[in-house]
Design a protein around this motif. Structure first.
Motif, PDB file in Angstrom:
ATOM      1  N   PHE A 156       0.831  -1.203   0.000  1.00  0.00           N
ATOM      2  CA  PHE A 156       0.000   0.000   0.000  1.00  0.00           C
ATOM      3  C   PHE A 156       0.866   1.254   0.000  1.00  0.00           C
ATOM      4  CE2 PHE A 156      -2.225   3.436   2.089  1.00  0.00           C
ATOM      5  CZ  PHE A 156      -3.527   3.351   1.619  1.00  0.00           C
ATOM      6  N   ALA A 157       1.895   1.289   0.841  1.00  0.00           N
ATOM      7  CA  ALA A 157       2.752   2.483   0.952  1.00  0.00           C
ATOM      8  C   ALA A 157       3.498   2.759  -0.359  1.00  0.00           C
ATOM      9  CB  ALA A 157       3.741   2.324   2.106  1.00  0.00           C
ATOM     10  N   VAL A 158       3.911   1.724  -1.050  1.00  0.00           N
ATOM     11  CA  VAL A 158       4.594   1.901  -2.338  1.00  0.00           C
ATOM     12  C   VAL A 158       3.625   2.495  -3.352  1.00  0.00           C
ATOM     13  CG1 VAL A 158       5.692   0.688  -4.265  1.00  0.00           C
ATOM     14  CG2 VAL A 158       6.304   0.097  -1.911  1.00  0.00           C
TER      15      VAL A 158
ATOM     16  N   THR B   7      -0.257  -3.713   4.256  1.00  0.00           N
ATOM     17  CA  THR B   7      -1.370  -4.046   3.379  1.00  0.00           C
ATOM     18  C   THR B   7      -0.821  -4.264   1.978  1.00  0.00           C
ATOM     19  OG1 THR B   7      -2.927  -2.741   4.689  1.00  0.00           O
ATOM     20  CG2 THR B   7      -3.579  -3.259   2.427  1.00  0.00           C
ATOM     21  N   TRP B   8      -1.016  -5.466   1.477  1.00  0.00           N
ATOM     22  CA  TRP B   8      -0.588  -5.822   0.139  1.00  0.00           C
ATOM     23  C   TRP B   8      -1.785  -5.727  -0.794  1.00  0.00           C
ATOM     24  CZ3 TRP B   8       4.386  -6.172  -0.932  1.00  0.00           C
ATOM     25  CH2 TRP B   8       5.270  -6.424   0.126  1.00  0.00           C
TER      26      TRP B   8
ATOM     27  N   ALA C  78      -5.926   8.286   2.636  1.00  0.00           N
ATOM     28  CA  ALA C  78      -7.389   8.243   2.532  1.00  0.00           C
ATOM     29  C   ALA C  78      -7.841   8.178   1.077  1.00  0.00           C
ATOM     30  CB  ALA C  78      -8.003   9.452   3.224  1.00  0.00           C
ATOM     31  N   ALA C  79      -7.193   8.933   0.215  1.00  0.00           N
ATOM     32  CA  ALA C  79      -7.561   8.922  -1.203  1.00  0.00           C
ATOM     33  C   ALA C  79      -7.288   7.552  -1.814  1.00  0.00           C
ATOM     34  CB  ALA C  79      -6.800  10.008  -1.964  1.00  0.00           C
ATOM     35  N   LEU C  80      -6.130   6.981  -1.521  1.00  0.00           N
ATOM     36  CA  LEU C  80      -5.809   5.666  -2.062  1.00  0.00           C
ATOM     37  C   LEU C  80      -6.782   4.621  -1.526  1.00  0.00           C
ATOM     38  CD1 LEU C  80      -4.127   3.775  -3.767  1.00  0.00           C
ATOM     39  CD2 LEU C  80      -2.452   3.663  -1.892  1.00  0.00           C
TER      40      LEU C  80
ATOM     41  N   LEU D 179      -7.060  -7.003  -1.212  1.00  0.00           N
ATOM     42  CA  LEU D 179      -6.188  -6.441  -0.187  1.00  0.00           C
ATOM     43  C   LEU D 179      -5.916  -7.512   0.853  1.00  0.00           C
ATOM     44  CD1 LEU D 179      -8.119  -3.088   0.307  1.00  0.00           C
ATOM     45  CD2 LEU D 179      -6.176  -3.505  -1.186  1.00  0.00           C
ATOM     46  N   VAL D 180      -4.646  -7.663   1.210  1.00  0.00           N
ATOM     47  CA  VAL D 180      -4.258  -8.653   2.217  1.00  0.00           C
ATOM     48  C   VAL D 180      -3.399  -7.956   3.253  1.00  0.00           C
ATOM     49  CG1 VAL D 180      -3.003 -10.796   2.638  1.00  0.00           C
ATOM     50  CG2 VAL D 180      -4.298 -10.522   0.528  1.00  0.00           C
TER      51      VAL D 180
END
Length: 99
Positions: free
Chosen positions: A30-32, A74-75, A42-44, A59-60
Motif C-alpha cells: 500500500f505504501a509503495v 497491506t498488500w 485516505a484517497a488511495l 487487499l491482504v
C-alpha cells in the motif's frame, strides 16, 4: 484475451494508474502505491475500496517481521477479473486512439 471494453470504473486517472502499476507484478505494498501515485492514504483507500468492491483488486493485511510494533502491511494485488477488465479497457483505449 478479453474483448475491448471501455470501463468507467477503471478509467478514473488514479484507478487507471493503480491497475497499470499492479498489472505487471504479483502484488504491491500500500505504501509503495501511495508514494508512487503521490496521493494521501485516505484517497488511495477510497480508490482501492471501489476497485475491491468490483472484484478488481484484493487487499491482504500481513504482519511485518521488520516492524517492532503491531502494525501490519497491506498488500494489494490485481485479481484475474481485474486484469481482464484492465486489459479490455486498454484495448478499448487503443481502438479509440486508432492504434
Amino acid at each position: 484475451m478479453p474483448d475491448a471494453q471501455f470501463n468507467d470504473l477503471i478509467h478514473a486517472p488514479v484507478r487507471l494508474r493503480i491497475c497499470g502499476l499492479l498489472r505487471p507484478v504479483e502484488q504491491l505494498d500500500f505504501a509503495v502505491l501511495r508514494d508512487t501515485l503521490g496521493v494521501a492514504d485516505a484517497a488511495l483507500s477510497k480508490h482501492l475500496k471501489l476497485l475491491a468492491d468490483a472484484g478488481y483488486v484484493r487487499l491482504v493485511k500481513q504482519a511485518s517481521a521488520n516492524r517492532g510494533d503491531s502494525r501490519r502491511l497491506t498488500w494489494v494485488r490485481l485479481t484475474p477479473t481485474g486484469a481482464d477488465a484492465f486489459d479490455g479497457h486498454v484495448r478499448a483505449l487503443r481502438e479509440i486512439a486508432g492504434q
